[in-house]
Design a protein around this motif. Structure first.
Motif, mmCIF file in Angstrom:
data_model
loop_
_atom_site.group_PDB
_atom_site.id
_atom_site.type_symbol
_atom_site.label_atom_id
_atom_site.label_comp_id
_atom_site.label_asym_id
_atom_site.label_seq_id
_atom_site.Cartn_x
_atom_site.Cartn_y
_atom_site.Cartn_z
ATOM 1 N N ALA A 1 1.877 7.319 6.777
ATOM 2 C CA ALA A 1 1.053 6.141 7.051
ATOM 3 C C ALA A 1 1.411 5.557 8.417
ATOM 4 O O ALA A 1 2.580 5.531 8.809
ATOM 5 C CB ALA A 1 1.245 5.089 5.961
ATOM 6 N N ASP A 2 0.408 5.100 9.113
ATOM 7 C CA ASP A 2 0.611 4.445 10.401
ATOM 8 C C ASP A 2 1.396 3.140 10.170
ATOM 9 O O ASP A 2 0.953 2.281 9.395
ATOM 10 C CB ASP A 2 -0.749 4.149 11.035
ATOM 11 C CG ASP A 2 -0.644 3.644 12.470
ATOM 12 O OD1 ASP A 2 0.346 2.948 12.796
ATOM 13 O OD2 ASP A 2 -1.553 3.943 13.257
ATOM 14 N N SER B 1 -1.897 3.109 -4.290
ATOM 15 C CA SER B 1 -1.514 1.889 -4.999
ATOM 16 C C SER B 1 -1.622 0.719 -4.043
ATOM 17 O O SER B 1 -1.223 0.817 -2.882
ATOM 18 C CB SER B 1 -0.083 2.005 -5.528
ATOM 19 O OG SER B 1 0.365 0.765 -6.042
ATOM 20 N N THR B 2 -2.141 -0.379 -4.518
ATOM 21 C CA THR B 2 -2.240 -1.592 -3.690
ATOM 22 C C THR B 2 -1.306 -2.689 -4.174
ATOM 23 O O THR B 2 -1.339 -3.808 -3.659
ATOM 24 C CB THR B 2 -3.689 -2.115 -3.685
ATOM 25 O OG1 THR B 2 -4.089 -2.400 -5.034
ATOM 26 C CG2 THR B 2 -4.633 -1.098 -3.063
ATOM 27 N N ASP B 3 -0.455 -2.369 -5.161
ATOM 28 C CA ASP B 3 0.476 -3.367 -5.691
ATOM 29 C C ASP B 3 1.920 -2.868 -5.651
ATOM 30 O O ASP B 3 2.714 -3.140 -6.541
ATOM 31 C CB ASP B 3 0.081 -3.772 -7.112
ATOM 32 C CG ASP B 3 0.029 -2.580 -8.071
ATOM 33 O OD1 ASP B 3 0.419 -1.458 -7.663
ATOM 34 O OD2 ASP B 3 -0.401 -2.773 -9.224
ATOM 35 N N GLY B 4 2.217 -2.103 -4.607
ATOM 36 C CA GLY B 4 3.594 -1.674 -4.416
ATOM 37 C C GLY B 4 4.017 -0.503 -5.266
ATOM 38 O O GLY B 4 5.215 -0.244 -5.406
ATOM 39 N N ILE C 1 0.858 -1.185 0.000
ATOM 40 C CA ILE C 1 0.000 0.000 0.000
ATOM 41 C C ILE C 1 0.897 1.239 0.000
ATOM 42 O O ILE C 1 1.676 1.460 0.927
ATOM 43 C CB ILE C 1 -0.927 0.033 1.227
ATOM 44 C CG1 ILE C 1 -1.760 -1.258 1.306
ATOM 45 C CG2 ILE C 1 -1.809 1.273 1.192
ATOM 46 C CD1 ILE C 1 -2.715 -1.427 0.157
ATOM 47 N N VAL C 2 0.799 2.042 -1.052
ATOM 48 C CA VAL C 2 1.576 3.274 -1.171
ATOM 49 C C VAL C 2 0.609 4.409 -1.482
ATOM 50 O O VAL C 2 -0.324 4.243 -2.287
ATOM 51 C CB VAL C 2 2.641 3.165 -2.286
ATOM 52 C CG1 VAL C 2 3.577 4.365 -2.236
ATOM 53 C CG2 VAL C 2 3.431 1.871 -2.163
ATOM 54 N N TYR C 3 0.831 5.548 -0.847
ATOM 55 C CA TYR C 3 -0.023 6.711 -1.053
ATOM 56 C C TYR C 3 0.791 7.830 -1.708
ATOM 57 O O TYR C 3 1.983 8.002 -1.434
ATOM 58 C CB TYR C 3 -0.574 7.231 0.278
ATOM 59 C CG TYR C 3 -1.478 6.267 1.006
ATOM 60 C CD1 TYR C 3 -2.850 6.244 0.745
ATOM 61 C CD2 TYR C 3 -0.969 5.399 1.973
ATOM 62 C CE1 TYR C 3 -3.686 5.377 1.423
ATOM 63 C CE2 TYR C 3 -1.802 4.524 2.662
ATOM 64 C CZ TYR C 3 -3.167 4.517 2.383
ATOM 65 O OH TYR C 3 -3.996 3.651 3.061
ATOM 66 N N ALA C 4 0.116 8.624 -2.550
ATOM 67 C CA ALA C 4 0.735 9.796 -3.159
ATOM 68 C C ALA C 4 -0.282 10.924 -3.211
ATOM 69 O O ALA C 4 -1.351 10.775 -3.818
ATOM 70 C CB ALA C 4 1.244 9.478 -4.559
ATOM 71 N N LEU C 5 0.025 12.010 -2.539
ATOM 72 C CA LEU C 5 -0.782 13.229 -2.617
ATOM 73 C C LEU C 5 -0.171 14.088 -3.713
ATOM 74 O O LEU C 5 0.944 14.591 -3.575
ATOM 75 C CB LEU C 5 -0.757 13.955 -1.268
ATOM 76 C CG LEU C 5 -1.518 15.277 -1.190
ATOM 77 C CD1 LEU C 5 -3.004 15.068 -1.461
ATOM 78 C CD2 LEU C 5 -1.299 15.932 0.171
#
Length: 967
Positions: free
Chosen positions: A316-317, A289-292, A274-278
């Motif tokens: 992210a926690d 993203s749920t696939d790295g 799980i990767v986030y991008a603002l």
């Protein structure tokens, strides 16, 4: 698209060495700095911008923070107490702090703030410590200017990445992602896009240190505009530790259509897929993203941020990949993977504008948050927060001082309002946060006290929004000038204002015109036409920001930045602008003369003009041009109304561009200069400069004033709040003698006036604990500086200075000795007279020193000091506490004399008793050695009886011998 390592440029770390003096310059004797009092006076209750946070994972009581312009601070108590640990380095703008968690003695600091606002502080490289911050080594990358993130490979700590934003003020090639494989000895630029694209964020997969994401950002700032976004912006990923990078895009990966702007990135150890991008774009959104990181989906566009250039951080926690924290004007939290957010630190309980965040990797309840107002800590997952109130990080834009006793310091702070606080206090426990009073909110700028007005002052927030305020009651009135014909006025973000030194009710104010009021701002008249270039191409502030509009008046341009009315001539006024124009008038604006200075870059920012307070025609002008990527040093000086100019502050002599200058009225050769990297002093009108380093860091000195009655230098810093250099007499003496060190057998200098003041209890807590700020207070009594050439042939017991205090009639009223020290030193006098010798059970030695007693009456006293047959004399003025009425009864002195006489007689009588008692006890001891008989018994009983009678007589003078303790 696959990118090989970008232009492989190798940087070898070199020792960061900046010359602080000209080759022919002489530095002021360091012992003079060490003896003089440089005091940090706060405040800390209104702190300043925190930019980076890290803590030891296994010992989270050890916390490090980096600040925008106040250096690095360390706590070993979980945030209760703090110490600055970076002050010996040449600059204090910090972008990133990182701990090597496998060896917590190893720290990395990337300098240069990563929040490129108009009042940004640039850096100069990356530093490393291997002893937990006690010492630091400069490890290169000086030209990168700003390093927003440092990532350490936890499996191999010799591998370190630096996320370099580059200069915010113009193109430079030293930007992108840098990597070292040898602990910082050499560096490679492993990701480079262009000289206008920097690294805005860098994160590492917690389970795979060879996988990193880099947010590359095309951006740029000029004095009149800011742009965020461009074709060079993009999100990159590497799977091999930085050797190769892949640009993620819209078509293949689902990212938004370009151009893109700044990005915030986050990944959780709980699930690194799980990767986030603002991502800032035409429609800024949070992507997931749920696939790295291969494929991305838009999660949310609501409640996710508002000013990406200033804050674009998400975290992210580490215990729960669906919990996401977002730092922007508010601090918000999502528990559903970014779909929705709720605010967890709401204004006004907590300062807005959030920039830095730490969450413990194994305990998500422990979090630390940094914002424009300081630092907050929670240990219950954000349900409650504690504000850290002992970090003096205020970023003053201006500083001022009044003539009260004690005097007050005034100033406005970046995003933290306008304040008034004491330069010293007459209560115990130093200068507390409670002693400071906020008088206006907003971004605070110049605060100008009105003399003899009952507490009136002018204060403003951004864009010249000036108010007249009664600082005692809080009543305020907006008095911003308007044009008589309704023309639009342009006020600088940091507007220009100045009291008329010839009329306390008159005040000058600058837009593009010079305005003047003689009734404290109730009405105004124009004294000039437009004094700027009036370049319409640089007057589009409402369009500033790039992809995200950010029109806050920070880019207001073609405006007046400084006004300097002459103290020598009521009709003379000098004006400087942000676009490089300088004018003066000798007839209150009837005619204006424009000045051209050879060697001054065309269009450079005029930061401050100082007309000499004692010499007509003399003027100093501090000019800087860093906002156009020119970091050179300029300080121009003229003696003839600007016909001829000399730059008296070259880059070889001075570290950092100039902000401010003040000339001493008493010794006009004495100059104080504030630069981006510290405080400088010249005792010869700028021919030579010395940096002040004792108890004062290389912080940005933004404004300077001299409190004339006390001879104190008031220092406004941009990052470490306010300082006071007490009693500049020694520096005046150096200027008088045209030297940088004293050379005499024995000289006693005249002290500043001293007050017989009464000290009260302070406001606030009585038993305050350790989480507390106490600004350094001015000494009580009289402080005497002296210069001495020690005679080494004297015995140690004779290395004394004998001091005598005498009345105007020549009567000695106090005598004492102090240890003689070689060179420049000082000693204190409590303003006390010769003390009474009260009864004591300790027999006084014949050569015992004279004790101090009650305080003296106000007046002027002669002071005579002698050493090894050499005598030096001066005078000191003792004043009464101005807060209290002081009346001396006619018989006051006779009463004091009679009291002393009675005390002396009582002491003499008591001493007789003590000697008799001592003799009896000695006799008793000797008699006990003889064989016992009736005569001996009688003698021993008689001795005991006499001792008991003496003990009874003692009780006429003091408590019984067996009475101890108190309640």
């Amino acid at each position: 698209m696959i990118f090989k390592t970008f232009p492989l440029v190798r940087f070898t770390a070199v020792l960061f060495c900046v010359a602080t003096l000209n080759t022919n310059a002489q530095s002021i004797d360091s012992t003079i700095q060490s003896v003089m009092d440089m005091r940090s006076v706060g405040p800390a209750g209104m702190s300043g911008r925190v930019t980076s946070i890290d803590a030891e994972t296994d010992n989270p009581e050890v916390i490090y923070i980096g600040t925008a312009s106040g250096g690095v601070w360390k706590s070993v108590s979980g945030g209760i107490t703090w110490d600055p640990i970076f002050d010996d380095n040449p600059l204090l703008g910090i972008g990133s702090v990182a701990i090597n968690q496998s060896n917590t003695d190893e720290l990395w600091v990337g300098t240069g703030e990563g929040n490129p606002r108009n009042s940004h502080t640039s850096g100069g490289g990356i530093y490393k410590s291997i002893d937990a911050g006690k010492t630091w080594d400069m490890k290169g990358l000086e030209a990168t200017k700003n390093i927003h993130r440092v990532i350490i490979n936890e499996q191999n700590s010799n591998v370190v990445f630096a996320c370099a934003m580059g200069s915010i003020w113009g193109p430079n090639p030293e930007r992108g992602v840098y990597r070292t494989k040898d602990g910082g000895d050499t560096w490679e630029n492993v990701l480079f896009v262009s000289d206008s694209v920097g690294c805005a964020e860098l994160i590492q997969d917690p389970t795979n240190p060879n996988k990193l994401f880099a947010a590359m950002w095309e951006y740029g700032r000029q004095p009149w505009t800011f742009n965020s976004g461009g074709s060079g912006s993009g999100l990159y990923v590497t799977y091999d530790g930085g050797d190769n990078w892949t640009l993620l895009d819209q078509e293949k990966n689902g990212l938004p259509e370009g151009p893109l702007g700044r990005m915030g990135l986050a990944i959780s150890a709980a699930n690194p897929d799980i990767v986030y991008a603002l991502i800032e774009s035409a429609k800024t959104g949070l992507y997931k993203s749920t696939d790295g990181g291969v494929n991305w989906d838009l999660v949310s566009t609501e409640n996710i941020g508002n000013r990406p250039f200033y804050y674009a951080e998400i975290h992210a926690d580490p215990q729960n990949e669906n919990v996401l924290f977002n730092l922007w004007s508010y601090f918000s939290k999502s528990i559903d993977g970014g779909k929705t957010f709720s605010t967890i630190m709401d204004y006004p309980a907590y300062h807005p504008d959030h920039h830095a965040f730490y969450i413990h990797p194994k305990n998500s309840d422990f979090m630390i948050e940094g914002n424009d107002g300081g630092l907050n800590i929670t240990r219950d997952g954000g349900k409650s927060w504690e504000f850290v109130r002992n970090l003096p990080l205020a970023q003053f834009y201006h500083i001022n001082v009044d003539d009260e006793t004690p005097y007050n310091i005034y100033g406005g702070m970046q995003d933290n309002g306008s304040w008034k606080g004491p330069g010293f206090v007459w209560h115990v426990d130093g200068i507390r946060n409670e002693d400071w009073q906020e008088i206006l909110f907003g971004d605070g700028f110049d605060v100008v006290p009105v003399p003899n007005s009952g507490g009136q002052a002018y204060a403003m927030y951004q864009g010249g929004s000036v108010n007249r305020i009664n600082t005692n009651t809080g009543k305020q009135v907006s008095i911003q000038p308007v044009h008589p014909e309704g023309k639009t006025l342009r006020y600088n973000w940091n507007g220009a204002i100045s009291i008329d030194p010839h009329n306390s009710k008159a005040v000058y104010m600058g837009s593009q015109f010079l305005h003047y009021s003689t009734d404290m701002g109730n009405s105004w008249k124009l004294l000039s036409e437009d004094l700027t270039t009036n370049d319409s191409l640089k007057q589009k502030q409402s369009e500033s920001g790039g992809l995200t509009l950010d029109a806050t008046q920070a880019e207001n341009f073609t405006t007046i930045t400084c006004i300097s009315p002459s103290e020598m001539d009521a009709n003379e006024v000098w004006v400087g602008t942000d676009d490089g124009r300088i004018h003066y008038t000798l007839d209150q604006g009837e005619k204006w003369n424009e000045i051209q200075i050879k060697g001054m870059p065309k269009g450079a920012w005029v930061a401050q003009i100082e007309t000499s307070p004692v010499t007509q025609g003399e003027v100093f002008i501090a000019v800087n041009d860093y906002r156009r990527n020119n970091f050179n040093t300029y300080l121009f000086h003229s003696l003839d109304y600007g016909k001829k100019w000399e730059n008296i502050a070259s880059d070889r002599a001075i570290k950092g561009y100039t902000h401010c200058i003040v000339q001493d009225k008493v010794q006009t050769d004495l100059l104080f200069l504030g630069t981006e990297h510290g405080l400088y002093i010249s005792t010869d009108s700028g021919e030579n400069w010395s940096q002040w380093t004792e108890n004062f860091p290389s912080v940005s000195v933004i404004d300077l004033k001299i409190q004339e009655r006390f001879g104190d230098l008031i220092i406004g810093t941009f990052g470490r709040a306010a300082y006071v250099l007490d009693d500049i007499t020694p520096l005046r003496e150096l200027a008088l003698q045209n030297t940088t060190e004293f050379d005499s057998e024995f000289t006693l200098f005249k002290p500043q006036q001293a007050y017989q003041s009464t000290y009260s209890r302070p406001k606030g807590e009585r038993f305050r604990g350790d989480h507390f700020f106490s600004g350094e207070n001015k000494h009580s009594g009289a402080k005497f500086f002296y210069q001495l050439a020690l005679n080494d042939s004297l015995d140690e017991k004779d290395q004394k200075i004998s001091v005598a205090i005498l009345t105007s009639a020549g009567d000695s009223i106090r005598q004492f000795e102090v240890d003689a020290k070689d060179g420049f030193n000082e000693f204190m006098w409590r303003l006390d007279a010769k003390g009474q010798r009260f009864p004591s059970r300790n027999i006084r030695e014949k050569d015992a020193a004279e004790s101090g007693g009650g305080f003296l009456l106000p007046g002027t006293y002669s002071v005579s000091a002698s050493y090894d047959g050499i005598q030096s004399e001066t005078t000191v003025e003792v004043l009464s506490d101005p807060r209290m009425e002081f009346n001396v009864p006619d018989n006051y002195l006779n009463g004091i004399e009679r009291t002393n006489q009675l005390a002396e007689e009582a002491s003499a009588t008591f001493e007789i008793l003590q000697r008799a008692r001592k003799s009896l006890l000695l006799s008793h001891t000797l008699l006990e050695a003889y064989p016992e008989d009736s005569v001996l018994v009688q003698l021993l009983d008689s001795a005991k009886t006499l001792v008991k009678r003496i003990d009874k007589l003692e009780e006429w003078y003091m408590s019984p011998r067996d009475e101890v303790g108190y309640e």
